[in-house]
Motif scaffolding. Structure first.
Motif, PDB file in Angstrom:
ATOM      1  N   PRO A  30       0.803  -1.233   0.000  1.00  0.00           N
ATOM      2  CA  PRO A  30       0.000   0.000   0.000  1.00  0.00           C
ATOM      3  C   PRO A  30       0.838   1.286   0.000  1.00  0.00           C
ATOM      4  CG  PRO A  30      -0.816  -1.543   1.649  1.00  0.00           C
ATOM      5  CD  PRO A  30       0.471  -2.098   1.135  1.00  0.00           C
ATOM      6  N   HIS A  31       2.095   1.199   0.408  1.00  0.00           N
ATOM      7  CA  HIS A  31       2.963   2.381   0.472  1.00  0.00           C
ATOM      8  C   HIS A  31       3.824   2.543  -0.775  1.00  0.00           C
ATOM      9  CE1 HIS A  31       1.822   2.779   4.653  1.00  0.00           C
ATOM     10  NE2 HIS A  31       2.123   1.518   4.817  1.00  0.00           N
ATOM     11  N   CYS A  32       3.642   1.686  -1.756  1.00  0.00           N
ATOM     12  CA  CYS A  32       4.495   1.701  -2.952  1.00  0.00           C
ATOM     13  C   CYS A  32       3.794   2.388  -4.114  1.00  0.00           C
ATOM     14  CB  CYS A  32       4.889   0.277  -3.328  1.00  0.00           C
ATOM     15  SG  CYS A  32       5.954  -0.490  -2.124  1.00  0.00           S
ATOM     16  N   ARG A  33       3.559   3.618  -3.967  1.00  0.00           N
ATOM     17  CA  ARG A  33       2.934   4.405  -5.040  1.00  0.00           C
ATOM     18  C   ARG A  33       4.044   5.111  -5.821  1.00  0.00           C
ATOM     19  NH1 ARG A  33      -1.384   2.483  -3.469  1.00  0.00           N
ATOM     20  NH2 ARG A  33      -2.630   3.109  -1.700  1.00  0.00           N
ATOM     21  N   GLY A  34       3.710   5.574  -6.978  1.00  0.00           N
ATOM     22  CA  GLY A  34       4.684   6.354  -7.731  1.00  0.00           C
ATOM     23  C   GLY A  34       5.444   5.518  -8.741  1.00  0.00           C
ATOM     24  N   PHE A  41      10.038  -1.711  -5.793  1.00  0.00           N
ATOM     25  CA  PHE A  41      10.360  -2.028  -4.408  1.00  0.00           C
ATOM     26  C   PHE A  41      10.965  -3.431  -4.325  1.00  0.00           C
ATOM     27  CE2 PHE A  41       9.329  -4.394  -0.627  1.00  0.00           C
ATOM     28  CZ  PHE A  41       9.907  -3.610   0.355  1.00  0.00           C
ATOM     29  N   LEU A  42      10.307  -4.406  -4.974  1.00  0.00           N
ATOM     30  CA  LEU A  42      10.814  -5.780  -4.926  1.00  0.00           C
ATOM     31  C   LEU A  42      12.207  -5.894  -5.539  1.00  0.00           C
ATOM     32  CD1 LEU A  42       7.639  -7.914  -5.698  1.00  0.00           C
ATOM     33  CD2 LEU A  42       8.853  -7.691  -3.515  1.00  0.00           C
ATOM     34  N   LYS A  43      12.446  -5.160  -6.609  1.00  0.00           N
ATOM     35  CA  LYS A  43      13.778  -5.179  -7.227  1.00  0.00           C
ATOM     36  C   LYS A  43      14.833  -4.688  -6.229  1.00  0.00           C
ATOM     37  CE  LYS A  43      16.372  -3.450 -11.148  1.00  0.00           C
ATOM     38  NZ  LYS A  43      16.402  -2.539 -12.271  1.00  0.00           N
ATOM     39  N   LEU A  44      14.534  -3.596  -5.545  1.00  0.00           N
ATOM     40  CA  LEU A  44      15.480  -3.074  -4.547  1.00  0.00           C
ATOM     41  C   LEU A  44      15.593  -4.010  -3.342  1.00  0.00           C
ATOM     42  CD1 LEU A  44      14.499   0.714  -4.630  1.00  0.00           C
ATOM     43  CD2 LEU A  44      16.543  -0.356  -5.609  1.00  0.00           C
ATOM     44  N   PHE A  45      14.471  -4.577  -2.940  1.00  0.00           N
ATOM     45  CA  PHE A  45      14.495  -5.502  -1.805  1.00  0.00           C
ATOM     46  C   PHE A  45      15.373  -6.717  -2.122  1.00  0.00           C
ATOM     47  CE2 PHE A  45      13.058  -9.341   0.272  1.00  0.00           C
ATOM     48  CZ  PHE A  45      13.194  -8.979   1.597  1.00  0.00           C
ATOM     49  N   TRP A  46      15.167  -7.312  -3.313  1.00  0.00           N
ATOM     50  CA  TRP A  46      15.960  -8.486  -3.670  1.00  0.00           C
ATOM     51  C   TRP A  46      17.435  -8.137  -3.813  1.00  0.00           C
ATOM     52  CZ3 TRP A  46      14.546 -12.982  -2.435  1.00  0.00           C
ATOM     53  CH2 TRP A  46      13.217 -13.367  -2.476  1.00  0.00           C
ATOM     54  N   ALA A  47      17.732  -6.953  -4.268  1.00  0.00           N
ATOM     55  CA  ALA A  47      19.136  -6.528  -4.347  1.00  0.00           C
ATOM     56  C   ALA A  47      19.741  -6.484  -2.945  1.00  0.00           C
ATOM     57  CB  ALA A  47      19.250  -5.169  -5.028  1.00  0.00           C
ATOM     58  N   ALA A  48      19.006  -5.922  -1.981  1.00  0.00           N
ATOM     59  CA  ALA A  48      19.494  -5.885  -0.599  1.00  0.00           C
ATOM     60  C   ALA A  48      19.599  -7.304  -0.045  1.00  0.00           C
ATOM     61  CB  ALA A  48      18.573  -5.034   0.274  1.00  0.00           C
ATOM     62  N   TYR A  49      18.607  -8.123  -0.298  1.00  0.00           N
ATOM     63  CA  TYR A  49      18.627  -9.514   0.184  1.00  0.00           C
ATOM     64  C   TYR A  49      19.865 -10.239  -0.324  1.00  0.00           C
ATOM     65  CZ  TYR A  49      17.853 -14.492   0.139  1.00  0.00           C
ATOM     66  OH  TYR A  49      18.032 -15.846   0.275  1.00  0.00           O
TER      67      TYR A  49
END
Length: 186
Positions: A30-34, A41-49
């Motif tokens: 719900p906070h991933c607008r724009g 978001f998932l692309k950045l999350f998986w990069a961090a993971y």
């Protein structure tokens, strides 16, 4: 976690990625607008993971929370404190046999619940599971025999008529099916 640590005191507890991603979807989407939205978001999350070092993880995590400030509270309060239980920079040093989710045990539990009930004994469940496996194996053998013994439409029958005739005459269903697949790939 407590039960595992009691029965297996030397086991290392790690977080199931499947369940963690479900929670992320519920709390972060719900906070991933724009621009880019949840996919970004998932692309950045998986990069961090996938960061190979704690330093690299911290850098990529900083980028993630800076780009999604609406999700920062959930990420920093719920995921960041337990990063050593799920992020590759820490978990990658542990032997996990390549397993990052508990999907296999979840699937087994689902089957066990479908076959048994809360009062089913382990022995009764074992007998029911064996009966199910026998029936599935029998059905699989029937299906394989029905599909591999007849001629198929297509080029394979015209390109390999001799070898297919010999395979049908001398080989069992598995060998015939395997050979047919290899002929299709060639």
């Amino acid at each position: 976690a407590y039960a595992v640590s009691t029965v297996f005191p030397t086991a290392r507890h790690i977080i199931c990625l499947h369940h963690m991603l479900g929670n992320i979807a519920d709390h972060v989407r719900p906070h991933c607008r724009g621009e880019g939205g949840y996919e970004r978001f998932l692309k950045l999350f998986w990069a961090a993971y996938r960061a190979v070092s704690p330093t690299e993880f911290e850098r990529l995590w900083g980028t993630l929370v800076a780009e999604y400030p609406g999700a920062r509270a959930y990420l920093d309060d719920h995921l960041y404190p337990i990063r050593r239980l799920w992020a590759w920079a820490w978990v990658g040093r542990e032997f996990t046999a390549g397993i990052r989710t508990n999907g296999r045990s979840e699937a087994e539990n689902r089957v066990n619940k479908a076959i048994g009930c809360p009062k089913t004994t382990a022995f009764e469940l074992f007998k029911k599971l064996n009966a199910r496996v026998k029936e599935q194996t029998r059905a699989d053998h029937i299906a394989v025999r029905q599909t591999v013994r007849h001629k198929h439409d297509g080029d394979i029958e015209q390109i390999f008529p001799g070898p297919l005739a010999m395979l049908r005459h001398y080989c069992g269903p598995f060998a015939l099916q395997t050979s047919y697949r290899q002929m299709q790939l060639s």
